[in-house]
Design a protein around this motif. Sequence first.
Motif, PDB file in Angstrom:
ATOM      1  N   UNK A 145      -0.814 -44.877  55.247  1.00 48.51           N
ATOM      2  CA  UNK A 145      -0.034 -45.077  56.480  1.00 48.51           C
ATOM      3  C   UNK A 145       0.541 -43.781  57.049  1.00 48.51           C
ATOM      4  N   UNK A 146       0.497 -42.683  56.289  1.00 44.17           N
ATOM      5  CA  UNK A 146       1.112 -41.441  56.772  1.00 44.17           C
ATOM      6  C   UNK A 146       0.564 -40.961  58.117  1.00 44.17           C
ATOM      7  N   UNK A 147      -0.752 -41.098  58.370  1.00 41.25           N
ATOM      8  CA  UNK A 147      -1.244 -40.681  59.702  1.00 41.25           C
ATOM      9  C   UNK A 147      -0.586 -41.445  60.844  1.00 41.25           C
ATOM     10  N   UNK A 148      -0.135 -42.684  60.600  1.00 41.81           N
ATOM     11  CA  UNK A 148       0.528 -43.471  61.641  1.00 41.81           C
ATOM     12  C   UNK A 148       1.905 -42.917  61.989  1.00 41.81           C
ATOM     13  N   UNK A 149       2.431 -42.036  61.148  1.00 39.53           N
ATOM     14  CA  UNK A 149       3.770 -41.491  61.359  1.00 39.53           C
ATOM     15  C   UNK A 149       3.739 -40.014  61.743  1.00 39.53           C
ATOM     16  N   UNK A 150       2.596 -39.556  62.225  1.00 38.86           N
ATOM     17  CA  UNK A 150       2.495 -38.203  62.756  1.00 38.86           C
ATOM     18  C   UNK A 150       2.186 -38.281  64.254  1.00 38.86           C
ATOM     19  N   UNK A 151       2.449 -37.188  64.952  1.00 39.37           N
ATOM     20  CA  UNK A 151       2.282 -37.173  66.393  1.00 39.37           C
ATOM     21  C   UNK A 151       3.554 -37.610  67.089  1.00 39.37           C
ATOM     22  N   UNK A 163       6.327 -35.625  65.007  1.00 35.16           N
ATOM     23  CA  UNK A 163       6.128 -35.262  63.606  1.00 35.16           C
ATOM     24  C   UNK A 163       4.801 -34.520  63.519  1.00 35.16           C
ATOM     25  N   UNK A 164       4.867 -33.250  63.177  1.00 33.82           N
ATOM     26  CA  UNK A 164       3.662 -32.414  63.172  1.00 33.82           C
ATOM     27  C   UNK A 164       2.795 -32.650  61.940  1.00 33.82           C
ATOM     28  N   UNK A 165       3.446 -32.860  60.816  1.00 32.40           N
ATOM     29  CA  UNK A 165       2.694 -32.940  59.556  1.00 32.40           C
ATOM     30  C   UNK A 165       3.521 -33.652  58.487  1.00 32.40           C
ATOM     31  N   UNK A 166       2.872 -34.497  57.708  1.00 32.53           N
ATOM     32  CA  UNK A 166       3.489 -35.090  56.521  1.00 32.53           C
ATOM     33  C   UNK A 166       2.537 -34.865  55.345  1.00 32.53           C
ATOM     34  N   UNK A 197       8.420 -41.309  45.919  1.00 30.49           N
ATOM     35  CA  UNK A 197       7.465 -40.271  46.293  1.00 30.49           C
ATOM     36  C   UNK A 197       8.176 -39.126  47.004  1.00 30.49           C
ATOM     37  N   UNK A 198       7.595 -37.946  46.865  1.00 34.57           N
ATOM     38  CA  UNK A 198       8.142 -36.748  47.490  1.00 34.57           C
ATOM     39  C   UNK A 198       7.250 -36.363  48.663  1.00 34.57           C
ATOM     40  N   UNK A 199       7.874 -36.138  49.840  1.00 28.14           N
ATOM     41  CA  UNK A 199       7.146 -35.801  51.044  1.00 28.14           C
ATOM     42  C   UNK A 199       7.626 -34.472  51.608  1.00 28.14           C
ATOM     43  N   UNK A 200       6.696 -33.712  52.187  1.00 29.03           N
ATOM     44  CA  UNK A 200       7.059 -32.531  52.979  1.00 29.03           C
ATOM     45  C   UNK A 200       6.765 -32.876  54.432  1.00 29.03           C
ATOM     46  N   UNK A 201       7.772 -32.728  55.281  1.00 34.23           N
ATOM     47  CA  UNK A 201       7.659 -33.178  56.664  1.00 34.23           C
ATOM     48  C   UNK A 201       8.025 -32.042  57.614  1.00 34.23           C
ATOM     49  N   UNK A 202       7.137 -31.742  58.557  1.00 33.87           N
ATOM     50  CA  UNK A 202       7.420 -30.792  59.635  1.00 33.87           C
ATOM     51  C   UNK A 202       7.551 -31.596  60.926  1.00 33.87           C
ATOM     52  N   UNK A 203       8.634 -31.363  61.656  1.00 38.20           N
ATOM     53  CA  UNK A 203       8.902 -32.218  62.807  1.00 38.20           C
ATOM     54  C   UNK A 203       9.703 -31.473  63.877  1.00 38.20           C
ATOM     55  N   UNK A 204       9.868 -32.130  65.004  1.00 38.20           N
ATOM     56  CA  UNK A 204      10.623 -31.557  66.111  1.00 38.20           C
ATOM     57  C   UNK A 204      12.109 -31.798  65.939  1.00 38.20           C
ATOM     58  N   UNK A 237      15.620 -33.395  66.521  1.00 41.46           N
ATOM     59  CA  UNK A 237      16.022 -34.762  66.811  1.00 41.46           C
ATOM     60  C   UNK A 237      15.343 -35.827  65.985  1.00 41.46           C
ATOM     61  N   UNK A 238      14.437 -35.428  65.081  1.00 45.70           N
ATOM     62  CA  UNK A 238      13.758 -36.402  64.222  1.00 45.70           C
ATOM     63  C   UNK A 238      14.677 -36.793  63.068  1.00 45.70           C
ATOM     64  N   UNK A 239      14.859 -38.087  62.868  1.00 46.45           N
ATOM     65  CA  UNK A 239      15.653 -38.579  61.740  1.00 46.45           C
ATOM     66  C   UNK A 239      14.721 -38.944  60.595  1.00 46.45           C
ATOM     67  N   UNK A 240      14.780 -38.153  59.526  1.00 53.38           N
ATOM     68  CA  UNK A 240      13.924 -38.404  58.372  1.00 53.38           C
ATOM     69  C   UNK A 240      14.299 -39.726  57.720  1.00 53.38           C
ATOM     70  N   UNK A 241      15.589 -40.049  57.701  1.00 51.87           N
ATOM     71  CA  UNK A 241      16.042 -41.322  57.122  1.00 51.87           C
ATOM     72  C   UNK A 241      15.372 -42.503  57.830  1.00 51.87           C
ATOM     73  N   UNK A 242      15.338 -42.430  59.153  1.00 50.68           N
ATOM     74  CA  UNK A 242      14.723 -43.506  59.932  1.00 50.68           C
ATOM     75  C   UNK A 242      13.221 -43.543  59.702  1.00 50.68           C
ATOM     76  N   UNK A 243      12.610 -42.377  59.592  1.00 48.99           N
ATOM     77  CA  UNK A 243      11.169 -42.287  59.329  1.00 48.99           C
ATOM     78  C   UNK A 243      10.832 -42.997  58.022  1.00 48.99           C
ATOM     79  N   UNK A 244      11.620 -42.750  56.981  1.00 47.00           N
ATOM     80  CA  UNK A 244      11.363 -43.374  55.675  1.00 47.00           C
ATOM     81  C   UNK A 244      11.605 -44.880  55.728  1.00 47.00           C
ATOM     82  N   UNK A 245      12.655 -45.292  56.429  1.00 44.15           N
ATOM     83  CA  UNK A 245      12.933 -46.727  56.558  1.00 44.15           C
ATOM     84  C   UNK A 245      11.780 -47.426  57.280  1.00 44.15           C
ATOM     85  N   UNK A 246      11.244 -46.767  58.310  1.00 47.76           N
ATOM     86  CA  UNK A 246      10.126 -47.346  59.056  1.00 47.76           C
ATOM     87  C   UNK A 246       8.866 -47.424  58.197  1.00 47.76           C
TER      88      UNK A 246
END
Length: 299
Positions: free
Chosen positions: A101-107, A145-148, A158-165, A167-176
Amino acid sequence: MNGVLNILKPPAMTSSDVVSHVRRILMQKKAGHTGTLDPGAAGVLPVCVGRATKIADYIMRGDKEYIAEITFGAETDTQDSYGSVTRTCESNIMKEMLACILPDFTGKLLQRPPMYSAVKHEGRKLYQLARKGIVVEKPLREVRVHEIELLGGTCNRFLLRIRCSKGTYIRTLCADMGEALSSCAYTSFLMRTETCGIRIEDTYTLPEVEMLMQAGDVERAVQPMEQVLSFLEPIYCDPYLYRFLTTGTPIDLAKAKLSVEPDKEYTVYCKGELIGIGKKERDTLKIVSMLKELGDLRR
């Protein structure tokens, strides 16, 4: 003192607390951070000091990088480990399932700011309202989100490395992500490793800054504005333009033989000095953020 301190913010400390400590250590009132980092999170927190407070917004706009641990099987009211558990669920999320599902959370993504955040509503921060049981639904915001990268983990953690713009909330990203896998999830660990090119490898802890201050060597921990703004393209002006630039007088681009693109910001140098940040206005170069002190201008 003018420049940026790259502070390693510890968990359980607010960004404002860090700034207060820096002001006390440096005995300087003019200081501010470049974007709130969650109290429970650790990592890079650039603190602008002196005239460098004028460039805080430019740093804030830059991309971020985080290391986050996502834990499935529970959700909290703050979406991290510092909140109260509001729901649990049977969960058996494996690495391959998360990777799918990670590709669904990039862009480009649309996110709604969480209630426990510093976003303001009618002059009050959402977390202040949340503590009083007041729920406000803010409009969706577009983030990128440029890259996960899935760094590791076994079942449910799980451990993730996330590059983003900005205003991105990582907490919300993980909840989603939890919802996307018909589960629930929260961010159990969060560390910011970069903001606008300022890396965690170059951070200083507050005790280290204090020791350097006591030793009279704190300047070595302060990154000059020229270095921090290196992501902007520089413009080098002829010496005769110094008195015009430093008084904010727009420079005729044709006469100065300067090539400047519209809607783009530049660092402007003259006589080997950083004058400020400039951009094109009609047919002129205009300093939109002056980084020279008045005392520097009397030449």
